[in-house]
Design a protein around this motif. Structure first.
Motif, PDB file in Angstrom:
ATOM      1  N   GLY A 190      71.050  79.225  -5.384  1.00  0.00           N
ATOM      2  CA  GLY A 190      71.213  79.562  -6.799  1.00  0.00           C
ATOM      3  C   GLY A 190      70.258  80.660  -7.234  1.00  0.00           C
ATOM      4  N   TRP A 191      69.015  80.579  -6.775  1.00  0.00           N
ATOM      5  CA  TRP A 191      68.024  81.588  -7.118  1.00  0.00           C
ATOM      6  C   TRP A 191      68.442  82.947  -6.573  1.00  0.00           C
ATOM      7  CZ3 TRP A 191      64.658  84.431  -3.961  1.00  0.00           C
ATOM      8  CH2 TRP A 191      63.677  85.143  -4.654  1.00  0.00           C
ATOM      9  N   GLU A 192      68.913  82.992  -5.333  1.00  0.00           N
ATOM     10  CA  GLU A 192      69.366  84.247  -4.730  1.00  0.00           C
ATOM     11  C   GLU A 192      70.556  84.822  -5.496  1.00  0.00           C
ATOM     12  OE1 GLU A 192      68.932  86.524  -2.011  1.00  0.00           O
ATOM     13  OE2 GLU A 192      66.930  85.725  -2.230  1.00  0.00           O
ATOM     14  N   ALA A 193      71.491  83.982  -5.899  1.00  0.00           N
ATOM     15  CA  ALA A 193      72.659  84.466  -6.645  1.00  0.00           C
ATOM     16  C   ALA A 193      72.224  85.039  -7.994  1.00  0.00           C
ATOM     17  CB  ALA A 193      73.657  83.336  -6.834  1.00  0.00           C
ATOM     18  N   ASP A 194      71.304  84.365  -8.670  1.00  0.00           N
ATOM     19  CA  ASP A 194      70.806  84.879  -9.951  1.00  0.00           C
ATOM     20  C   ASP A 194      70.075  86.202  -9.771  1.00  0.00           C
ATOM     21  OD1 ASP A 194      71.847  82.668 -11.176  1.00  0.00           O
ATOM     22  OD2 ASP A 194      69.920  81.600 -11.322  1.00  0.00           O
ATOM     23  N   ARG A 195      69.266  86.288  -8.721  1.00  0.00           N
ATOM     24  CA  ARG A 195      68.522  87.512  -8.453  1.00  0.00           C
ATOM     25  C   ARG A 195      69.462  88.669  -8.149  1.00  0.00           C
ATOM     26  NH1 ARG A 195      66.247  90.436  -4.368  1.00  0.00           N
ATOM     27  NH2 ARG A 195      67.230  89.190  -2.760  1.00  0.00           N
ATOM     28  N   LYS A 196      70.509  88.389  -7.374  1.00  0.00           N
ATOM     29  CA  LYS A 196      71.482  89.438  -7.051  1.00  0.00           C
ATOM     30  C   LYS A 196      72.227  89.874  -8.305  1.00  0.00           C
ATOM     31  CE  LYS A 196      75.358  90.508  -3.988  1.00  0.00           C
ATOM     32  NZ  LYS A 196      75.920  91.436  -4.923  1.00  0.00           N
ATOM     33  N   ALA A 197      72.580  88.932  -9.164  1.00  0.00           N
ATOM     34  CA  ALA A 197      73.284  89.282 -10.397  1.00  0.00           C
ATOM     35  C   ALA A 197      72.399  90.143 -11.297  1.00  0.00           C
ATOM     36  CB  ALA A 197      73.709  88.014 -11.134  1.00  0.00           C
ATOM     37  N   ARG A 198      71.113  89.788 -11.395  1.00  0.00           N
ATOM     38  CA  ARG A 198      70.199  90.602 -12.208  1.00  0.00           C
ATOM     39  C   ARG A 198      70.053  92.001 -11.617  1.00  0.00           C
ATOM     40  NH1 ARG A 198      67.116  85.883 -12.164  1.00  0.00           N
ATOM     41  NH2 ARG A 198      65.724  86.782 -10.605  1.00  0.00           N
ATOM     42  N   ARG A 199      69.931  92.070 -10.303  1.00  0.00           N
ATOM     43  CA  ARG A 199      69.784  93.374  -9.644  1.00  0.00           C
ATOM     44  C   ARG A 199      71.036  94.227  -9.816  1.00  0.00           C
ATOM     45  NH1 ARG A 199      67.097  97.602  -8.862  1.00  0.00           N
ATOM     46  NH2 ARG A 199      67.456  98.619  -6.881  1.00  0.00           N
ATOM     47  N   ASP A 200      72.208  93.616  -9.676  1.00  0.00           N
ATOM     48  CA  ASP A 200      73.455  94.360  -9.883  1.00  0.00           C
ATOM     49  C   ASP A 200      73.560  94.860 -11.319  1.00  0.00           C
ATOM     50  OD1 ASP A 200      74.113  93.932  -7.259  1.00  0.00           O
ATOM     51  OD2 ASP A 200      75.533  92.294  -7.666  1.00  0.00           O
ATOM     52  N   ALA A 201      73.119  94.048 -12.279  1.00  0.00           N
ATOM     53  CA  ALA A 201      73.156  94.462 -13.684  1.00  0.00           C
ATOM     54  C   ALA A 201      72.189  95.624 -13.916  1.00  0.00           C
ATOM     55  CB  ALA A 201      72.797  93.288 -14.588  1.00  0.00           C
ATOM     56  N   GLU A 202      71.015  95.589 -13.282  1.00  0.00           N
ATOM     57  CA  GLU A 202      70.058  96.693 -13.418  1.00  0.00           C
ATOM     58  C   GLU A 202      70.627  97.985 -12.842  1.00  0.00           C
ATOM     59  OE1 GLU A 202      66.502  95.476 -11.495  1.00  0.00           O
ATOM     60  OE2 GLU A 202      65.996  93.988 -13.029  1.00  0.00           O
ATOM     61  N   ILE A 203      71.243  97.888 -11.680  1.00  0.00           N
ATOM     62  CA  ILE A 203      71.828  99.073 -11.049  1.00  0.00           C
ATOM     63  C   ILE A 203      72.956  99.629 -11.905  1.00  0.00           C
ATOM     64  CG2 ILE A 203      73.187  99.862  -9.069  1.00  0.00           C
ATOM     65  CD1 ILE A 203      71.516  97.944  -7.344  1.00  0.00           C
TER      66      ILE A 203
END
Length: 72
Positions: free
Chosen positions: A42-55
């Motif tokens: 779950g933490w990895e999925a949230d981190r990836k979603a935040r990173r994708d939103a930043e990009i």
């Protein structure tokens, strides 16, 4: 003590209790590991979603959550 029609000696009772205790400890450790893996996924999925939103924000592209069009 009799178990399944067989009389158990004190050594056998101690061995049985030891094996059951080891099983309980193993199950508790397995549950902890499973919960940690679930948390980490779950933490990895949230981190990836935040990173994708930043990009997407850096590139000016709309994020997948942005709705556009007549239906929202």
């Amino acid at each position: 003590m009799t178990l399944f029609g067989r009389t158990l000696a004190p050594e056998e009772i101690f061995g049985l209790i030891t094996l059951l205790t080891a099983l309980v400890i193993w199950v508790m450790a397995w549950r902890g590991e499973r919960n940690w893996a679930r948390f980490f996924r779950g933490w990895e999925a949230d981190r990836k979603a935040r990173r994708d939103a930043e990009i997407a924000a850096e590139q000016g592209a709309p994020t997948p959550g942005d709705k556009s069009g007549p239906w929202g």
